[in-house]
Design a protein around this motif. Structure first.
Motif, PDB file in Angstrom:
ATOM      1  N   PRO A 275       0.528  21.808 -20.717  1.00 36.05           N
ATOM      2  CA  PRO A 275      -0.173  20.567 -21.014  1.00 36.05           C
ATOM      3  C   PRO A 275      -0.424  19.769 -19.739  1.00 36.05           C
ATOM      4  N   MET A 276      -1.278  18.762 -19.845  1.00 28.60           N
ATOM      5  CA  MET A 276      -1.553  17.904 -18.704  1.00 28.60           C
ATOM      6  C   MET A 276      -0.380  16.936 -18.549  1.00 28.60           C
ATOM      7  N   LEU A 277       0.425  17.155 -17.526  1.00 27.91           N
ATOM      8  CA  LEU A 277       1.568  16.289 -17.215  1.00 27.91           C
ATOM      9  C   LEU A 277       1.422  15.814 -15.784  1.00 27.91           C
ATOM     10  N   LEU A 278       1.735  14.547 -15.533  1.00 26.88           N
ATOM     11  CA  LEU A 278       1.637  13.968 -14.198  1.00 26.88           C
ATOM     12  C   LEU A 278       3.009  13.876 -13.554  1.00 26.88           C
ATOM     13  N   THR A 279       3.081  14.242 -12.280  1.00 20.57           N
ATOM     14  CA  THR A 279       4.303  14.119 -11.494  1.00 20.57           C
ATOM     15  C   THR A 279       3.923  13.535 -10.138  1.00 20.57           C
ATOM     16  N   LEU A 280       4.605  12.472  -9.727  1.00 17.94           N
ATOM     17  CA  LEU A 280       4.327  11.813  -8.451  1.00 17.94           C
ATOM     18  C   LEU A 280       5.552  11.914  -7.560  1.00 17.94           C
ATOM     19  N   ARG A 281       5.337  12.324  -6.312  1.00 22.43           N
ATOM     20  CA  ARG A 281       6.419  12.449  -5.337  1.00 22.43           C
ATOM     21  C   ARG A 281       6.049  11.715  -4.050  1.00 22.43           C
ATOM     22  N   ARG A 282       7.073  11.241  -3.353  1.00 19.28           N
ATOM     23  CA  ARG A 282       6.943  10.717  -1.995  1.00 19.28           C
ATOM     24  C   ARG A 282       7.733  11.689  -1.137  1.00 19.28           C
TER      25      ARG A 282
ATOM     26  N   HIS B  38       9.674  14.731  -0.646  1.00 27.55           N
ATOM     27  CA  HIS B  38      10.393  15.536  -1.630  1.00 27.55           C
ATOM     28  C   HIS B  38      11.044  14.683  -2.715  1.00 27.55           C
ATOM     29  N   GLN B  39      10.930  13.348  -2.612  1.00 27.81           N
ATOM     30  CA  GLN B  39      11.557  12.445  -3.583  1.00 27.81           C
ATOM     31  C   GLN B  39      10.691  12.301  -4.829  1.00 27.81           C
ATOM     32  N   LEU B  40      11.252  12.625  -5.994  1.00 24.94           N
ATOM     33  CA  LEU B  40      10.556  12.453  -7.262  1.00 24.94           C
ATOM     34  C   LEU B  40      10.500  10.967  -7.602  1.00 24.94           C
ATOM     35  N   LEU B  41       9.294  10.439  -7.831  1.00 27.31           N
ATOM     36  CA  LEU B  41       9.126   9.053  -8.228  1.00 27.31           C
ATOM     37  C   LEU B  41       8.876   8.933  -9.729  1.00 27.31           C
ATOM     38  N   PHE B  42       8.051   9.803 -10.256  1.00 23.58           N
ATOM     39  CA  PHE B  42       7.502   9.633 -11.590  1.00 23.58           C
ATOM     40  C   PHE B  42       7.236  11.000 -12.200  1.00 23.58           C
ATOM     41  N   GLN B  43       7.600  11.162 -13.460  1.00 20.48           N
ATOM     42  CA  GLN B  43       7.296  12.416 -14.139  1.00 20.48           C
ATOM     43  C   GLN B  43       7.141  12.154 -15.629  1.00 20.48           C
ATOM     44  N   GLU B  44       6.064  12.648 -16.204  1.00 20.73           N
ATOM     45  CA  GLU B  44       5.871  12.507 -17.639  1.00 20.73           C
ATOM     46  C   GLU B  44       6.673  13.576 -18.369  1.00 20.73           C
ATOM     47  N   SER B  45       7.236  13.213 -19.522  1.00 17.54           N
ATOM     48  CA  SER B  45       7.972  14.177 -20.337  1.00 17.54           C
ATOM     49  C   SER B  45       7.078  14.784 -21.413  1.00 17.54           C
ATOM     50  N   ALA B  46       5.927  14.177 -21.652  1.00 16.62           N
ATOM     51  CA  ALA B  46       4.927  14.685 -22.590  1.00 16.62           C
ATOM     52  C   ALA B  46       3.573  14.212 -22.092  1.00 16.62           C
ATOM     53  N   GLY B  47       2.538  14.923 -22.451  1.00 19.17           N
ATOM     54  CA  GLY B  47       1.203  14.529 -22.034  1.00 19.17           C
ATOM     55  C   GLY B  47       0.764  13.239 -22.700  1.00 19.17           C
ATOM     56  N   LEU B  48      -0.183  12.558 -22.072  1.00 16.95           N
ATOM     57  CA  LEU B  48      -0.757  11.358 -22.677  1.00 16.95           C
ATOM     58  C   LEU B  48      -1.319  11.723 -24.046  1.00 16.95           C
ATOM     59  N   SER B  49      -1.136  10.814 -25.005  1.00 14.01           N
ATOM     60  CA  SER B  49      -1.674  11.046 -26.342  1.00 14.01           C
ATOM     61  C   SER B  49      -2.257   9.742 -26.863  1.00 14.01           C
ATOM     62  N   HIS B  50      -3.046   9.841 -27.913  1.00 12.18           N
ATOM     63  CA  HIS B  50      -3.648   8.632 -28.473  1.00 12.18           C
ATOM     64  C   HIS B  50      -3.943   8.834 -29.954  1.00 12.18           C
ATOM     65  N   ASN B  51      -4.074   7.705 -30.638  1.00 12.29           N
ATOM     66  CA  ASN B  51      -4.565   7.718 -32.003  1.00 12.29           C
ATOM     67  C   ASN B  51      -5.778   6.787 -32.024  1.00 12.29           C
ATOM     68  N   GLY B  52      -6.158   6.297 -33.155  1.00 18.03           N
ATOM     69  CA  GLY B  52      -7.346   5.460 -33.229  1.00 18.03           C
ATOM     70  C   GLY B  52      -7.226   4.121 -32.546  1.00 18.03           C
ATOM     71  N   THR B  53      -6.005   3.653 -32.283  1.00 19.95           N
ATOM     72  CA  THR B  53      -5.839   2.297 -31.748  1.00 19.95           C
ATOM     73  C   THR B  53      -4.978   2.191 -30.499  1.00 19.95           C
ATOM     74  N   ALA B  54      -4.296   3.246 -30.108  1.00 23.41           N
ATOM     75  CA  ALA B  54      -3.353   3.120 -28.995  1.00 23.41           C
ATOM     76  C   ALA B  54      -3.252   4.416 -28.200  1.00 23.41           C
ATOM     77  N   THR B  55      -2.830   4.262 -26.951  1.00 22.67           N
ATOM     78  CA  THR B  55      -2.537   5.398 -26.080  1.00 22.67           C
ATOM     79  C   THR B  55      -1.050   5.366 -25.778  1.00 22.67           C
ATOM     80  N   PHE B  56      -0.424   6.537 -25.671  1.00 18.22           N
ATOM     81  CA  PHE B  56       1.015   6.642 -25.476  1.00 18.22           C
ATOM     82  C   PHE B  56       1.319   7.445 -24.222  1.00 18.22           C
ATOM     83  N   GLN B  57       2.270   6.932 -23.425  1.00 20.15           N
ATOM     84  CA  GLN B  57       2.734   7.645 -22.247  1.00 20.15           C
ATOM     85  C   GLN B  57       4.248   7.725 -22.328  1.00 20.15           C
ATOM     86  N   ARG B  58       4.780   8.920 -22.074  1.00 13.95           N
ATOM     87  CA  ARG B  58       6.224   9.133 -22.125  1.00 13.95           C
ATOM     88  C   ARG B  58       6.711   9.537 -20.738  1.00 13.95           C
TER      89      ARG B  58
END
Length: 144
Positions: free
Chosen positions: A60-67, A69-89
């Motif tokens: 799946p499309m997952l984002l990971t950001l590093r500085r 070799h240091q891990l800053l940010f990592q998604e545990s699930a891909g971005l998702s949405h329904n009719g009214t909202a977007t979700f990021q984990r």
């Protein structure tokens, strides 16, 4: 370092964003961005002093950001949405703390919690009457 990543569920970004929100930063003349691709991901790597790199998983499309070799940010699930909202984990690292989201009544640290970025008009504990789509992490990054 600042970068902007946008997602359009329809496949086309039809709202360029207001100048007051987006801004226009002049890039440093010496900065270069390298793109590398393999079978599972793309990696955008900046030749900045901090050496930021963004990895975008394909399936799946997952984002990971590093500085470096240091891990800053990592998604545990891909971005998702329904009719009214977007979700990021976000997969928080050990000891990492999350702050922000505007007015989140009854709390200011959000590790392990789901927060709503909406206008609930609820001024009681658990409400979010003045939410804002921005958060900061003790790992050294912020998202708007």
């Amino acid at each position: 370092d600042i970068f902007r990543l946008r997602l359009a569920w329809s496949g086309a970004i039809d709202d360029p964003g207001a100048e007051i929100v987006v801004g226009r930063l002049e890039p440093e003349a010496s900065w270069q961005v390298e793109l590398a691709e393999n079978s599972t991901s793309w990696e955008l790597k900046a030749s900045t002093p901090n050496g930021l790199s963004l990895t975008i998983g394909k399936y799946p499309m997952l984002l990971t950001l590093r500085r470096g070799h240091q891990l800053l940010f990592q998604e545990s699930a891909g971005l998702s949405h329904n009719g009214t909202a977007t979700f990021q984990r976000i997969a928080g690292q050990e000891g990492q703390l999350f702050y922000g989201g505007g007015m989140q009544n009854g709390r200011f640290m959000h590790r392990g919690h789901v927060i709503g970025i909406d206008r609930s008009y609820n001024w009681d504990e658990g409400g979010s009457p003045n939410a804002a789509p921005v958060y900061m992490s003790s790992a050294g990054y912020g998202v708007f």
